[in-house]
Design an enzyme around this catalytic site. Structure first.
Site, PDB file in Angstrom:
ATOM      1  N   LYS A  15      47.668 -14.598 -16.768  1.00 46.32           N
ATOM      2  CA  LYS A  15      46.973 -14.714 -17.624  1.00 46.32           C
ATOM      3  C   LYS A  15      45.973 -13.792 -16.815  1.00 46.32           C
ATOM      4  O   LYS A  15      45.309 -12.907 -16.878  1.00 46.32           O
ATOM      5  CB  LYS A  15      46.411 -15.667 -18.085  1.00 46.32           C
ATOM      6  CG  LYS A  15      47.022 -16.466 -19.225  1.00 46.32           C
ATOM      7  CD  LYS A  15      46.468 -17.769 -20.180  1.00 46.32           C
ATOM      8  CE  LYS A  15      45.220 -18.361 -19.263  1.00 46.32           C
ATOM      9  NZ  LYS A  15      46.499 -19.761 -19.062  1.00 46.32           N
ATOM     10  N   ARG A  90      40.585 -22.772 -26.055  1.00 42.35           N
ATOM     11  CA  ARG A  90      41.964 -23.515 -25.468  1.00 42.35           C
ATOM     12  C   ARG A  90      42.237 -24.818 -26.555  1.00 42.35           C
ATOM     13  O   ARG A  90      42.537 -25.755 -26.422  1.00 42.35           O
ATOM     14  CB  ARG A  90      41.473 -24.790 -23.872  1.00 42.35           C
ATOM     15  CG  ARG A  90      41.707 -23.638 -23.222  1.00 42.35           C
ATOM     16  CD  ARG A  90      41.472 -24.269 -21.758  1.00 42.35           C
ATOM     17  NE  ARG A  90      42.541 -24.780 -20.145  1.00 42.35           N
ATOM     18  CZ  ARG A  90      41.948 -23.427 -19.557  1.00 42.35           C
ATOM     19  NH1 ARG A  90      41.504 -22.795 -19.851  1.00 42.35           N
ATOM     20  NH2 ARG A  90      42.185 -23.362 -18.306  1.00 42.35           N
ATOM     21  N   ARG A 127      50.568 -21.666  -5.528  1.00 41.10           N
ATOM     22  CA  ARG A 127      49.637 -20.013  -5.610  1.00 41.10           C
ATOM     23  C   ARG A 127      48.833 -20.922  -5.236  1.00 41.10           C
ATOM     24  O   ARG A 127      47.767 -21.723  -4.759  1.00 41.10           O
ATOM     25  CB  ARG A 127      49.201 -20.465  -7.514  1.00 41.10           C
ATOM     26  CG  ARG A 127      47.959 -19.925  -7.287  1.00 41.10           C
ATOM     27  CD  ARG A 127      47.485 -19.462  -8.687  1.00 41.10           C
ATOM     28  NE  ARG A 127      46.839 -20.647  -9.895  1.00 41.10           N
ATOM     29  CZ  ARG A 127      46.766 -21.038 -11.479  1.00 41.10           C
ATOM     30  NH1 ARG A 127      47.426 -19.439 -11.723  1.00 41.10           N
ATOM     31  NH2 ARG A 127      46.100 -22.134 -11.333  1.00 41.10           N
ATOM     32  N   ARG A 151      44.093 -23.950  -4.705  1.00 35.24           N
ATOM     33  CA  ARG A 151      43.022 -24.109  -5.884  1.00 35.24           C
ATOM     34  C   ARG A 151      42.503 -26.071  -5.578  1.00 35.24           C
ATOM     35  O   ARG A 151      44.180 -26.346  -5.586  1.00 35.24           O
ATOM     36  CB  ARG A 151      43.434 -23.516  -7.101  1.00 35.24           C
ATOM     37  CG  ARG A 151      41.922 -23.402  -7.281  1.00 35.24           C
ATOM     38  CD  ARG A 151      42.775 -22.322  -8.673  1.00 35.24           C
ATOM     39  NE  ARG A 151      42.442 -23.084 -10.291  1.00 35.24           N
ATOM     40  CZ  ARG A 151      42.117 -22.966 -11.382  1.00 35.24           C
ATOM     41  NH1 ARG A 151      42.412 -21.593 -11.370  1.00 35.24           N
ATOM     42  NH2 ARG A 151      42.183 -23.260 -12.354  1.00 35.24           N
ATOM     43  N   ARG A 162      47.825 -30.928 -16.260  1.00 35.02           N
ATOM     44  CA  ARG A 162      47.206 -29.860 -16.984  1.00 35.02           C
ATOM     45  C   ARG A 162      48.249 -28.924 -17.676  1.00 35.02           C
ATOM     46  O   ARG A 162      47.800 -28.800 -18.564  1.00 35.02           O
ATOM     47  CB  ARG A 162      46.125 -28.807 -16.081  1.00 35.02           C
ATOM     48  CG  ARG A 162      44.878 -28.822 -15.353  1.00 35.02           C
ATOM     49  CD  ARG A 162      44.864 -27.676 -14.090  1.00 35.02           C
ATOM     50  NE  ARG A 162      45.083 -26.784 -13.929  1.00 35.02           N
ATOM     51  CZ  ARG A 162      45.561 -26.069 -13.422  1.00 35.02           C
ATOM     52  NH1 ARG A 162      45.903 -26.375 -11.895  1.00 35.02           N
ATOM     53  NH2 ARG A 162      45.298 -24.356 -13.548  1.00 35.02           N
TER      54      ARG A 162
HETATM   55  P1  AMP Z   1      41.406 -22.405 -15.481  1.00 37.75           P
HETATM   56  O1  AMP Z   1      41.191 -21.350 -14.451  1.00 37.75           O
HETATM   57  O2  AMP Z   1      41.720 -21.352 -16.902  1.00 37.75           O
HETATM   58  O3  AMP Z   1      42.949 -22.492 -15.189  1.00 37.75           O
HETATM   59  O4  AMP Z   1      40.437 -23.215 -15.608  1.00 37.75           O
HETATM   60  C1  AMP Z   1      40.130 -24.051 -14.487  1.00 37.75           C
HETATM   61  C2  AMP Z   1      39.895 -25.656 -15.118  1.00 37.75           C
HETATM   62  O5  AMP Z   1      37.978 -25.571 -16.111  1.00 37.75           O
HETATM   63  C3  AMP Z   1      40.418 -26.196 -16.359  1.00 37.75           C
HETATM   64  O6  AMP Z   1      41.329 -27.228 -16.272  1.00 37.75           O
HETATM   65  C4  AMP Z   1      39.790 -26.617 -17.223  1.00 37.75           C
HETATM   66  O7  AMP Z   1      39.288 -28.287 -17.083  1.00 37.75           O
HETATM   67  C5  AMP Z   1      38.647 -26.108 -16.779  1.00 37.75           C
HETATM   68  N1  AMP Z   1      38.451 -25.239 -18.614  1.00 37.75           N
HETATM   69  C6  AMP Z   1      38.230 -24.040 -18.140  1.00 37.75           C
HETATM   70  N2  AMP Z   1      38.487 -23.136 -19.737  1.00 37.75           N
HETATM   71  C7  AMP Z   1      37.524 -24.110 -20.252  1.00 37.75           C
HETATM   72  C8  AMP Z   1      37.617 -24.187 -21.602  1.00 37.75           C
HETATM   73  N3  AMP Z   1      37.927 -22.715 -22.851  1.00 37.75           N
HETATM   74  N4  AMP Z   1      37.891 -25.641 -22.662  1.00 37.75           N
HETATM   75  C9  AMP Z   1      37.520 -26.372 -21.875  1.00 37.75           C
HETATM   76  N5  AMP Z   1      37.987 -26.658 -20.754  1.00 37.75           N
HETATM   77  C10 AMP Z   1      37.907 -25.322 -19.534  1.00 37.75           C
END
Ligand code: AMP
Length: 217
Positions: A15, A90, A127, A151, A162
């Site tokens: 994404k 989410r 990754r 990461r 996740r």
């Molecule tokens: P991402 O980079 O989108 O994978 O986000 C990394 C982490 O940030 C996720 O595993 C969540 O802990 C938190 N996070 C990001 N976006 C959201 C969201 N919309 N709602 C809740 N937690 C979020």
């Protein structure tokens, strides 16, 4: 018509990379809630301090906090002419709040990138990101000049958590959106340039659907 795009899909679906390219091509902001939270953690803000542990275990930050972040961000001038959301919404509560926030704007176009579970586990465990700017390895090449590292939430245990959280809390969004004339699915199990081409076609066809039916959000 402004492109107000929501990118749906599990962690590791690509994404972020795809959103980045579309944002650049269209001249609209890519808004990644993961990036916003990582910056908050880095800068030691109050939200960052609260989010740090939650992110480290692969859980979700509370809806209230996330909705507040997005309400504020979409209120900024540069989002008037369109935006791409990467990582938000989410949960169904976040999606409902988003509908409220964008009322009166052009309808949301929602594109889901579909990738099988086994492929996601493989991709996430491999990754690599730049430790200076956070960009993924291919996007990072030659940019900030930082080292490539894994990461912190891409280790095996957190990856599985996740993915579980995605299936439980975020997958229901497909049901929430799929009856809309502006919802599309794209096969993410293809080379990135094919995924990109399919995404562009999906966005264009969703836009035509809106124009034909005069759909409002
Ligand atoms: P991402 O980079 O989108 O994978 O986000 C990394 C982490 O940030 C996720 O595993 C969540 O802990 C938190 N996070 C990001 N976006 C959201 C969201 N919309 N709602 C809740 N937690 C979020």
């Amino acid at each position: 018509m402004a492109l107000n795009l929501v990118m749906l899909g599990p962690p590791g679906a690509g994404k972020g990379t795809q959103a980045e390219q579309i944002a650049k091509a269209r001249g609209i902001p890519k808004i990644s809630t993961g990036d916003i939270l990582r910056a908050a953690v880095h800068n030691g803000t109050e939200i960052g301090e609260r989010a740090n542990d939650i992110m480290a275990r692969g859980d979700l930050v509370s809806d209230d906090v996330m909705i507040g972040i997005i309400r504020e961000r979409l209120g900024q001038k540069d989002a008037d002419k369109g935006f791409i959301l990467d990582g938000f919404p989410r949960t169904v509560a976040q999606a409902a709040a988003l509908d409220e926030i964008v009322k009166g704007r052009d309808p949301l176009v929602v594109v889901e990138i579909v990738v099988p579970e086994s492929e996601l586990e493989r991709r996430l465990s491999m990754r690599m990101v730049c430790d200076s700017c956070g960009a993924t390895a291919d996007a990072a090449a030659g940019k900030a000049g930082g080292r490539l590292v894994q990461r912190s939430d891409d280790n095996d245990r957190v990856v599985l958590e996740r993915l579980k959280v995605y299936h439980q809390r975020t997958q229901p969004l497909v049901e929430y959106y799929q009856m809309r004339p502006t919802f599309r699915s794209v096969n993410g199990l293809q080379p990135p340039d094919r995924v990109a081409a399919d995404l562009i076609a999906a966005i264009e066809s969703a836009g035509r659907g809106v124009a034909a039916k005069g759909v409002r959000p």
